[in-house]
Write a protein that holds these residues in place. Structure first.
Motif, short mmCIF file in Angstrom:
data_model
loop_
_atom_site.label_atom_id
_atom_site.label_comp_id
_atom_site.label_asym_id
_atom_site.label_seq_id
_atom_site.Cartn_x
_atom_site.Cartn_y
_atom_site.Cartn_z
N THR A 144 23.18 39.96 37.53
CA THR A 144 24.20 39.08 38.11
C THR A 144 23.56 37.94 38.89
N PRO A 146 25.21 35.13 41.47
CA PRO A 146 26.51 34.94 42.11
C PRO A 146 27.20 33.63 41.73
N SER A 150 30.92 36.64 38.26
CA SER A 150 31.72 37.03 39.43
C SER A 150 32.70 38.13 39.07
N CYS A 176 35.23 32.51 44.94
CA CYS A 176 33.86 32.29 45.39
C CYS A 176 33.65 30.84 45.74
N MET A 185 32.14 35.23 48.89
CA MET A 185 33.41 35.63 48.28
C MET A 185 34.38 35.87 49.43
N GLN A 189 38.70 40.81 44.14
CA GLN A 189 38.60 40.48 42.72
C GLN A 189 39.93 40.05 42.09
#
Length: 248
Positions: A144, A146, A150, A176, A185, A189
């Motif tokens: 990952t 960032p 995401s 984000c 963040m 989610q």
């Protein structure tokens, strides 16, 4: 002779990165605390107990079963956790991973998981504490970046349309942001505001992303540059096609 798993063919950096993701042998790049992980996943309050759907297996008194005796339950199954999910999106612009390789990594390296690859996104469903282990592993490692990947449990579309001027993937729900050189963040989610900003660290440079990516691109490592991969793709295609015609 001990068997050595063969995950993926090829001699390019992209092929090597694909082998690393599938084997789980990836470099750890950042730390994500358990409370921060719980915040961005959004399934329960940080520090709270895991909600359960049934009592712990040790208390259920299930009937004898040879398969059950052979298979060690995962920690989440043993405790009776409910099933929850984590969902990633990855940019087409040299993101370290891709939806398919996130699914391969989960299916190969973890038990009791249900990985799914959709159009431009990847979801893993599992017992809650088992899912959090997988999510933490992928967030903390080179799987990952960032800026180029995401968590998005809802409204995932548009992430691969472009990279804005700051290099962060487009997100209609603005989960984000780049602040003071690091990606934070500030929503979970699914886009709900959270109590604190979660710091995921600095984005990869363009050069580092190009080195770590699992994506073949004509402007980086082209698919046709990897002769062994081409050979195996042709072999699999030929054999699947021939089998479909039921050769004698």
């Amino acid at each position: 002779m001990a068997y050595e798993a063969q995950y993926y063919p090829g001699a390019t950096s992209v092929a090597e990165n694909r082998r690393k993701h599938m084997s789980g042998d990836v470099e750890k790049l950042r730390e994500v605390s358990d409370d921060d992980l719980t915040l961005v996943l959004g399934h329960r309050a940080p520090g709270s107990d895991y909600p359960s759907t049934h009592p712990p297996l040790a208390e259920m008194g299930e009937p004898e079963c040879s398969i059950r005796e052979m298979v060690e339950p995962t920690p989440g199954a043993k405790a009776g956790d409910r099933v929850r999910y984590v969902q990633f999106v990855d940019s087409m612009y040299n993101a370290p991973s891709t939806p398919y390789f996130r699914s391969y990594a989960a299916a190969i390296n973890y038990r009791g998981v249900d990985p799914g690859t959709l159009s431009g996104r990847q979801v893993v469903e599992a017992r809650e504490r088992d899912m959090e282990e997988i999510a933490k592993f992928q967030l903390e490692t080179e799987m990952t970046c960032p800026a180029l990947a995401s968590l998005r449990g809802a409204t995932v579309h548009g992430h691969s349309l472009r990279l804005p001027e700051d290099g962060i993937m487009f997100d209609m729900l603005d989960r984000c942001r780049l602040e003071n050189g690091v990606v934070i963040m500030h929503k979970d989610q699914v886009g709900r505001a959270i109590d604190k900003k979660v710091d995921f660290g600095k984005p990869m440079s363009e050069e580092e992303a190009a080195k770590r990516t699992t994506i073949y691109r004509v402007d980086n490592v082209a698919f046709r540059d990897d002769a062994e991969v081409i050979e195996w793709v042709h072999t699999v295609f030929e054999k699947r096609t021939a089998y479909g015609f039921k050769p004698e």
